[in-house]
Design a protein around this motif. Sequence first.
Motif: not given
Lengths: 199, 107
Positions: A54-58, A195-198
């Motif tokens: 996911t976005a948060k992981q990378i 930012l929105a991805g995290v």
Amino acid sequence: MSGEPSNVRAGAEGDTSSIRLFGFWVYIMSDCVLFATLFVTFAVLHASYAGGPTAKQIFELPGVLLETMFLLTSSFTYGLATLAMRRGARGELLAWLAITAVLGASFVGLELSEFRRLVLEGNGPQRSAFLSAFFTLVATHGLHVSCGLLWMIVLIGQIARKGLSRTMSSRVMTLSLFWHFLDIVWICLFTFVYLAGVV
Amino acid sequence: MNEKSFGGAAHGSYRSYTLGFILALVLTVIPFILVMTAALPVTALLVTIGAFALVQIGVHLVFFLHLSRSSEQRWNIVVFAYTLIVLAILVGASVWIMYHLNYNMMP
């Protein structure tokens, strides 16, 4: 609409340069539409992970913040370059342009190292629709910055050799529009992608 | 070299560039801190960083691109306004359609 558009009004000197600038502004607006389509594609695919990360992981925000600082500062130094140009200070103009180019190159370098890290981790553009959309969007911006850099280096060479003619100053102003525009696109990128991805 | 030779493009000063730069720095660092510390609930956070981005775009347009309502720039503004309409339709309508599509296609 009363009277002729001021950008096209004939007579005074330097009018071709203002027409050119207006034409370039129209190009930039069309470039906005290009980026908007890529942003929309990303918005639609932003959660299509296909079992991948996911976005948060990378995403690594400190690196993105550093990239942002490079690009933002380069916009400022380009502004200082145009001020030096208006005073006719060629050496100062060249120095600010060179500093801007170094900052821009640092930005591109950081972005490439981020891409390299992602690809090496097996999270390249072919991993998921989310990553395809991410790479397309961010790399399109990076390609624009790289083209701007090339343009800037050529311009530095031309001004150093031929001096600060009217043609050159018109080119500096055109590139200025392009450079500031890319910074605006990056604001949308770091906000709505990183930012929105995290969040 | 007079100002006229630059057409309707730039009328910046050292003061406006510095002010714009400081504003942009602040408007960049705050959303990063908010997200990194997860200071707000998710929805509030998204709305806040979106608002910061919009304000910062305004700051860039005014202080760096020197977009103004002066007569010299009228056509720049006309093209800009038209582009904004196209962007609104493109982004708004596409997202609206695709989310409804997802919703209606759910098993």
